[in-house]
Scaffold this active site. Sequence first.
Site, PDB file in Angstrom:
ATOM      1  CB  SER A 139     118.795 -17.448 -17.148  1.00 38.11           C
ATOM      2  OG  SER A 139     117.601 -17.553 -16.398  1.00 38.11           O
ATOM      3  CB  THR A 140     117.377 -13.131 -15.522  1.00 40.70           C
ATOM      4  OG1 THR A 140     116.638 -14.121 -14.814  1.00 40.70           O
ATOM      5  CG2 THR A 140     116.742 -11.769 -15.308  1.00 40.70           C
ATOM      6  CG  HIS A 159     117.132 -20.895 -17.645  1.00 41.43           C
ATOM      7  ND1 HIS A 159     117.918 -20.432 -16.609  1.00 41.43           N
ATOM      8  CD2 HIS A 159     117.727 -22.038 -18.074  1.00 41.43           C
ATOM      9  CE1 HIS A 159     118.926 -21.269 -16.409  1.00 41.43           C
ATOM     10  NE2 HIS A 159     118.828 -22.248 -17.286  1.00 41.43           N
ATOM     11  CG  MET A 163     118.633 -14.270 -11.766  1.00 43.20           C
ATOM     12  SD  MET A 163     117.007 -14.069 -11.001  1.00 43.20           S
ATOM     13  CE  MET A 163     116.660 -12.360 -11.415  1.00 43.20           C
ATOM     14  CG  ASP A 170     121.688 -24.355 -16.185  1.00 40.55           C
ATOM     15  OD1 ASP A 170     122.301 -25.428 -16.058  1.00 40.55           O
ATOM     16  OD2 ASP A 170     120.849 -24.131 -17.073  1.00 40.55           O
TER      17      ASP A 170
END
Length: 400
Positions: free
Chosen positions: A216-217, A244, A337, A340
């Site tokens: 993600s991030t 993401h 973040m 998940d």
Amino acid sequence: MAFAQLNPSTGSTPNTDPIRVMVVDDAVVIRGLLGRWLDADPALAVVASHRNGKLAVDDILRSNPDVVVLDIEMPEMDGMTALPLMLAKKRDLVVVMASTLTRRNADISLRALTLGAADYVPKPETTSELTTSVDFRRELIEKVKVLGERARRLSGRGKTMRAETNAGKTASQAPVGALANRPALPAARGADAGKPGFQLKPYSSARPRILAIGSSTGGPQALQQLMKDIGPAITDIPVVITQHMPPTFTAILAEHIGKAAMRPSKEAEMGDVLQPGHIYVAPGGKHMILEKDAGAVKVRLTDDPPVNFCKPAVDPLFDSVAKAYGSATLAVVLTGMGSDGANGVKTISGGGGSIIAQDEASSVVWGMPGAAANTGQCSDVLPLLEIGPKIVRVLKGSAR
């Protein structure tokens, strides 16, 4: 459109000065709207607002923001021109790019990450959509909070930050966007590694037949590095990735990481049959799962509700990979973040597969990999620059 729900517990801590934010956008309506949203959060304070990059660059040292929300297309000086100039003046600055969901802007946003931007937020295409977008507002505020607080921690600043850092000073800490490529601390090992109660499991005795990655991030930067490191070694296995991201961005990401790996790479489509040496990226707005079909493994895309507030989400992919490949699964959880992927890690481990999590020191945010590591089901927790070489050794059957 659903994006990652960021973990408030990793955001700004109590009893600290508000995170200082600068908003840079050529549209006065958008500047005002974003400013009001950000200022409404007690953990944030908008200290400056500018209509182009030149004014923002000239004001960096005086306003001394922790985070800049930077538009891409602006008159006189655009965001891509302003970005390196800002970071040169204030190296610990967090820059979050804000752009609409066009192919051109997606490509620019991903290139900005390689130049030191920490992350991006995709803006709705019209002002009316922007003003009513709950997802955009939540994502913007939470990313500013989490990334701003992390930058403060890394540079040793807290409630006395403003007293210690005046307009004439710059910090020596590398920008958050560059964290994935900076030298990392030694990897955590053994029963006491990482955090209290942290456990590692032996690698599977089965040689991997697939590599599944969740991120993600900070993920686009980390994926670029990882795919560059493992490209020559993935001749015999497919790679599936859930990052993401919204639509459009995922197609561009697939192109970027394909070039890094020098392998065929695409945004996955319904019915794709997984091929060795190929890379498949979950499309924004859809979950990607794998299913066995007449001896082959195929991609199925679903429009099911978000999982962990994410769509695409890592857990559905990991669950399906475990079902299709069992102990021959190798999975990696990179920076991001939230949590998940943690449930999927348990599923993969329960099926006999192996998992590697990125360590905290090299992660932009240690939410997802931290949650994975703390399941006690990972076989390694490693700095980003050690993950690729480890994967290569595991694929050769020489790392257990």
